[in-house]
Design a protein around this motif. Structure first.
Motif, PDB file in Angstrom:
ATOM      1  N   ALA A 100       0.826  -1.208   0.000  1.00  0.00           N
ATOM      2  CA  ALA A 100       0.000   0.000   0.000  1.00  0.00           C
ATOM      3  C   ALA A 100       0.860   1.258   0.000  1.00  0.00           C
ATOM      4  O   ALA A 100       0.606   2.209  -0.756  1.00  0.00           O
ATOM      5  N   VAL A 101       1.887   1.285   0.833  1.00  0.00           N
ATOM      6  CA  VAL A 101       2.768   2.453   0.901  1.00  0.00           C
ATOM      7  C   VAL A 101       3.543   2.615  -0.403  1.00  0.00           C
ATOM      8  O   VAL A 101       3.721   3.738  -0.908  1.00  0.00           O
ATOM      9  N   ALA A 102       3.998   1.510  -0.972  1.00  0.00           N
ATOM     10  CA  ALA A 102       4.728   1.582  -2.252  1.00  0.00           C
ATOM     11  C   ALA A 102       3.859   2.205  -3.339  1.00  0.00           C
ATOM     12  O   ALA A 102       4.337   3.004  -4.158  1.00  0.00           O
ATOM     13  N   ARG A 103       2.570   1.858  -3.339  1.00  0.00           N
ATOM     14  CA  ARG A 103       1.669   2.422  -4.350  1.00  0.00           C
ATOM     15  C   ARG A 103       1.416   3.905  -4.108  1.00  0.00           C
ATOM     16  O   ARG A 103       1.274   4.681  -5.062  1.00  0.00           O
ATOM     17  N   LEU A 104       1.350   4.297  -2.851  1.00  0.00           N
ATOM     18  CA  LEU A 104       1.213   5.727  -2.561  1.00  0.00           C
ATOM     19  C   LEU A 104       2.434   6.500  -3.035  1.00  0.00           C
ATOM     20  O   LEU A 104       2.314   7.570  -3.656  1.00  0.00           O
ATOM     21  N   ARG A 105       3.606   5.981  -2.753  1.00  0.00           N
ATOM     22  CA  ARG A 105       4.842   6.659  -3.201  1.00  0.00           C
ATOM     23  C   ARG A 105       4.885   6.761  -4.725  1.00  0.00           C
ATOM     24  O   ARG A 105       5.276   7.802  -5.277  1.00  0.00           O
ATOM     25  N   GLY A 183     -13.685   8.339   7.375  1.00  0.00           N
ATOM     26  CA  GLY A 183     -12.972   7.073   7.488  1.00  0.00           C
ATOM     27  C   GLY A 183     -13.498   6.083   6.472  1.00  0.00           C
ATOM     28  O   GLY A 183     -14.676   5.707   6.515  1.00  0.00           O
ATOM     29  N   LEU A 184     -12.659   5.690   5.539  1.00  0.00           N
ATOM     30  CA  LEU A 184     -13.066   4.772   4.466  1.00  0.00           C
ATOM     31  C   LEU A 184     -12.518   3.382   4.758  1.00  0.00           C
ATOM     32  O   LEU A 184     -11.304   3.193   4.816  1.00  0.00           O
ATOM     33  N   LYS A 185     -13.418   2.429   4.983  1.00  0.00           N
ATOM     34  CA  LYS A 185     -13.041   1.037   5.192  1.00  0.00           C
ATOM     35  C   LYS A 185     -13.376   0.269   3.925  1.00  0.00           C
ATOM     36  O   LYS A 185     -14.528  -0.031   3.651  1.00  0.00           O
ATOM     37  N   PRO A 186     -12.382  -0.042   3.102  1.00  0.00           N
ATOM     38  CA  PRO A 186     -12.671  -0.661   1.815  1.00  0.00           C
ATOM     39  C   PRO A 186     -13.093  -2.113   1.948  1.00  0.00           C
ATOM     40  O   PRO A 186     -13.014  -2.728   3.018  1.00  0.00           O
ATOM     41  N   SER A 187     -13.541  -2.666   0.847  1.00  0.00           N
ATOM     42  CA  SER A 187     -13.843  -4.092   0.792  1.00  0.00           C
ATOM     43  C   SER A 187     -12.590  -4.890   1.140  1.00  0.00           C
ATOM     44  O   SER A 187     -11.468  -4.508   0.781  1.00  0.00           O
ATOM     45  N   LEU A 188     -12.789  -5.987   1.843  1.00  0.00           N
ATOM     46  CA  LEU A 188     -11.657  -6.845   2.190  1.00  0.00           C
ATOM     47  C   LEU A 188     -10.919  -7.279   0.925  1.00  0.00           C
ATOM     48  O   LEU A 188     -11.541  -7.652  -0.076  1.00  0.00           O
ATOM     49  N   GLY A 189      -9.597  -7.206   0.966  1.00  0.00           N
ATOM     50  CA  GLY A 189      -8.778  -7.628  -0.163  1.00  0.00           C
ATOM     51  C   GLY A 189      -8.580  -6.583  -1.228  1.00  0.00           C
ATOM     52  O   GLY A 189      -7.793  -6.780  -2.151  1.00  0.00           O
ATOM     53  N   MET A 190      -9.278  -5.450  -1.130  1.00  0.00           N
ATOM     54  CA  MET A 190      -9.171  -4.415  -2.162  1.00  0.00           C
ATOM     55  C   MET A 190      -7.804  -3.740  -2.123  1.00  0.00           C
ATOM     56  O   MET A 190      -7.206  -3.445  -3.160  1.00  0.00           O
ATOM     57  N   ILE A 191      -7.316  -3.465  -0.905  1.00  0.00           N
ATOM     58  CA  ILE A 191      -5.960  -2.950  -0.703  1.00  0.00           C
ATOM     59  C   ILE A 191      -5.123  -4.087  -0.137  1.00  0.00           C
ATOM     60  O   ILE A 191      -5.521  -4.736   0.830  1.00  0.00           O
ATOM     61  N   SER A 192      -3.975  -4.321  -0.718  1.00  0.00           N
ATOM     62  CA  SER A 192      -3.106  -5.394  -0.249  1.00  0.00           C
ATOM     63  C   SER A 192      -2.723  -5.185   1.213  1.00  0.00           C
ATOM     64  O   SER A 192      -2.449  -4.075   1.651  1.00  0.00           O
ATOM     65  N   THR A 193      -2.703  -6.289   1.970  1.00  0.00           N
ATOM     66  CA  THR A 193      -2.230  -6.233   3.359  1.00  0.00           C
ATOM     67  C   THR A 193      -0.804  -6.767   3.482  1.00  0.00           C
ATOM     68  O   THR A 193      -0.331  -7.006   4.597  1.00  0.00           O
ATOM     69  N   ALA A 194      -0.106  -6.944   2.369  1.00  0.00           N
ATOM     70  CA  ALA A 194       1.306  -7.330   2.430  1.00  0.00           C
ATOM     71  C   ALA A 194       2.096  -6.209   3.096  1.00  0.00           C
ATOM     72  O   ALA A 194       2.042  -5.059   2.665  1.00  0.00           O
ATOM     73  N   GLY A 195       2.806  -6.547   4.178  1.00  0.00           N
ATOM     74  CA  GLY A 195       3.530  -5.541   4.936  1.00  0.00           C
ATOM     75  C   GLY A 195       2.733  -4.956   6.082  1.00  0.00           C
ATOM     76  O   GLY A 195       3.144  -3.959   6.676  1.00  0.00           O
ATOM     77  N   LEU A 196       1.607  -5.575   6.429  1.00  0.00           N
ATOM     78  CA  LEU A 196       0.799  -5.173   7.572  1.00  0.00           C
ATOM     79  C   LEU A 196       0.970  -6.194   8.693  1.00  0.00           C
ATOM     80  O   LEU A 196       0.859  -7.399   8.461  1.00  0.00           O
ATOM     81  N   VAL A 197       1.238  -5.713   9.916  1.00  0.00           N
ATOM     82  CA  VAL A 197       1.250  -6.598  11.074  1.00  0.00           C
ATOM     83  C   VAL A 197      -0.189  -7.041  11.319  1.00  0.00           C
ATOM     84  O   VAL A 197      -1.055  -6.198  11.549  1.00  0.00           O
ATOM     85  N   VAL A 222      -5.574   4.776  -5.837  1.00  0.00           N
ATOM     86  CA  VAL A 222      -4.150   4.508  -6.042  1.00  0.00           C
ATOM     87  C   VAL A 222      -3.758   3.139  -5.498  1.00  0.00           C
ATOM     88  O   VAL A 222      -2.957   2.413  -6.100  1.00  0.00           O
ATOM     89  N   MET A 223      -4.332   2.758  -4.359  1.00  0.00           N
ATOM     90  CA  MET A 223      -3.905   1.528  -3.679  1.00  0.00           C
ATOM     91  C   MET A 223      -4.689   0.292  -4.094  1.00  0.00           C
ATOM     92  O   MET A 223      -4.223  -0.835  -3.901  1.00  0.00           O
TER      93      MET A 223
END
Length: 596
Positions: A100-105, A183-197, A222-223
């Protein structure tokens, strides 16, 4: 004032402010705010400024978050900054960004730092951290909300216009209400959780805090993309925002089913919000909320606590005192369940999901309070588990039922406490919720965040780019309804808006078949503003479209009246010998109309 993402982007693209100036302002504001509990770590300011300065050589129009400062919850990896999950004994320094952060950058965002949270994202209050309790900037005695406390406070206080939180059981929605932000809570799996604790890996999602719905959607666009390294990633394309749809049916609970724990002001604010939606054109339809309450109880009374236990069981065994006592008390219960209990809960959940499906067969979305009430920090510290649980009344069931959600401000009560509502719908309807929420939020005319800043005017709903789309300015035969418009639509082109160029251009009628104009850039402000259209094409379609452009036309950079720039049609000066100057008409459509 340039406070929202949209305003910052417009200022950057118009040259009124540089990304470096914006980042410098961000660090100055963080120092002036002087709350060390908001951020757990900050980037080196010199490095952030250098990264912002490096954007100057890039195409601002091609970067959807060009120079926008972003804060990141400290359970999401940012390369080179520690990831603590608010537990110093757990901390590590990742070598790479989360997806997610990589896509923001890649979209031009500048990461500012890592924000505080309820430890291991366990809590809805924001007081369970060894790094302190961020002060709620709307009303200082209130809890900031959790677990994404620092991220919400950073946006509400005007330190950054955009931040990432996470939302497993409401952590991206409750803090939004308590800080008067979106506060936007997207659909599960829409934004990758790779790199999330993880908190509960099967239910986790990365969420977005912003001052407006449009800003939050810009970050989501973007994400949002599948990620092969995340086994929970799903292909959930983000649809286009629309105006408030006609005939939309909003579910409201049956009389007597809502719980406010005696908070009459919150109850009245919810009633007023429902009436506002009705005024906007929604049909309010009653539904049975009880199965949703039952689902919510499964989250902490069922086996999903074992997922939280899995994350920290080694630390619990080796150094239990390193874990916040409330977090430890909640999480350790995850070791007690049996496989039989797990399957029993899964069977019950599946039955409840079928009930939810039947509910949504009759409504487009549910309208609920984001939280039933608000509590002070003193109250929560005196009764940390019960009051935390109450704040999750309308949030805990959402990810279990695979719903998307959008929390928007609804009122500032007479006692200064913010109140908000949440729209919920089945996964994949994120844009539909945003289309409802943005219209509602604008209609409230509430200031954004904690600084009494007026909301910006509501933009045309289709004016933002999605995914890898590229904007292109069309001037003549490719305008809507004109002879070559099919070349855009056949490539999946999407009309963003009709607009005008800056007064830097002349327009000429060329001798071509079919007839086309040629637009020539001249000295700044020495020409005329031309009526044009802004279209969106995917990156692949943009390449194919540009390949079709015949001489003497070419694709260059066009400056719009609002300061933005985008790629579009220009003409080679050598082709204008003998061509008629039609600049007085202010655009090709007006010229063709007078010829008819």
């Amino acid at each position: 004032m340039t406070e929202t993402v949209a305003e910052i982007l417009a200022a950057h693209r118009a040259g009124l402010m540089t990304p470096k100036e914006t980042v410098a302002r961000t660090f100055a504001r963080i120092r002036a705010h002087n709350d060390p509990a908001v951020f757990i770590s900050l980037r080196d300011e010199t490095d952030a400024l250098a990264e912002a300065e490096a954007l100057a050589g890039k195409d601002a129009a091609a970067l959807p978050l060009y120079g926008v400062p972003v804060a990141v919850k400290d359970n999401i990896d940012v390369a080179g900054l520690p990831t603590t999950a608010a537990c110093p004994a757990f901390a590590y320094t990742p070598a790479r960004d989360s997806t997610a952060v990589a896509r923001l950058r890649a979209a031009g965002a500048i990461i500012i730092g890592k924000t505080n949270l309820d430890q291991f994202a366990t809590g809805l209050v924001g007081v369970r951290s060894p790094y302190g309790i961020p002060k709620n900037p709307v009303r200082a005695d209130l809890v900031p909300g959790g677990s994404s406390s620092g991220s919400a406070v950073a946006v509400s206080a005007g330190l950054v216009p955009l931040s990432l939180g996470t939302d497993t059981a409401g952590s991206g929605r409750v803090p939004a209400m308590l800080n008067n932000i979106v506060g936007l809570k997207p659909s599960l799996g829409m934004i990758s959780t790779a790199g999330l604790v993880p908190a509960c890996r099967t239910l986790d999602c990365i969420s977005v805090f912003a001052l407006t719905v449009d800003d939050a959607v810009a970050a989501l666009a973007v994400m949002a993309a599948p990620d092969p390294v995340d086994p929970f990633s799903r292909d959930r394309p983000l649809a286009t925002l629309t105006a408030f749809p006609r005939g939309v049916r909003l579910g409201i609970p049956r009389p007597g089913q809502l719980i406010f724990f005696g908070d009459k002001a919150a109850e009245a604010a919810y009633g007023a919000a429902a009436a506002r939606f009705a005024k906007l054109g929604a049909e309010l339809v009653e539904f049975d909320l009880e199965p949703f309450y039952e689902t919510a109880r499964l989250l902490y009374e069922g086996p999903w606590v074992a997922e939280r236990y899995l994350v920290i069981r080694d630390l619990l065994a080796s150094d239990p005192e390193a874990i916040h006592p409330v977090t430890r008390e909640i999480t350790i219960g995850g070791a007690r369940g049996s496989a039989a209990d797990t399957f029993a809960a899964l069977y019950r959940l599946q039955a409840l999901r079928k009930v939810a499906e039947r509910t949504f067969a009759g409504v487009d979305a549910l309208l609920l309070p984001t939280a039933p009430t608000a509590y002070t920090t003193a109250e929560v510290l005196a009764d940390p588990i019960l009051l935390n649980s109450r704040l999750g009344t309308y949030t805990n069931f959402v990810n279990l039922l695979d719903l998307c959600g959008l929390a928007v401000p609804a009122a500032i009560r007479g006692d200064g406490i913010p109140f908000g509502v949440t729209l919920l719908a089945p996964a994949g309807r994120d844009a539909a919720l945003a289309s409802l929420g943005r219209a509602f939020h604008a209609d409230t005319a509430l200031p954004v965040g904690a600084k009494s800043i007026p909301q910006p005017p509501l933009a045309a709903p289709s004016s933002s780019l999605h995914g890898d789309e590229i904007a292109i300015v069309v001037v003549g035969a490719h305008l809507s309804g004109m002879a070559l418009n099919h070349e855009l639509t056949s490539l999946g082109g999407r009309l963003l808006q009709a607009t005008k160029t800056a007064a830097d251009y002349k327009l000429y009628a060329l001798s071509t078949t079919p007839p086309k104009p040629g637009m020539l850039r001249i000295e700044e402000s020495k020409g005329s503003a031309m009526e044009v259209e802004l279209w969106a094409l995917s990156a692949a379609s943009f390449g194919r479209f540009v390949d079709l452009v015949p001489p003497p036309l070419s694709i260059g950079t066009i400056r719009l009246a609002d300061g933005r720039t985008a790629k579009g049609f220009l003409v080679e000066p050598a082709a204008l010998d003998g061509a008629r100057d039609i600049s007085e008409f202010g655009g090709w459509r007006a010229y063709m109309a007078q010829k008819a």
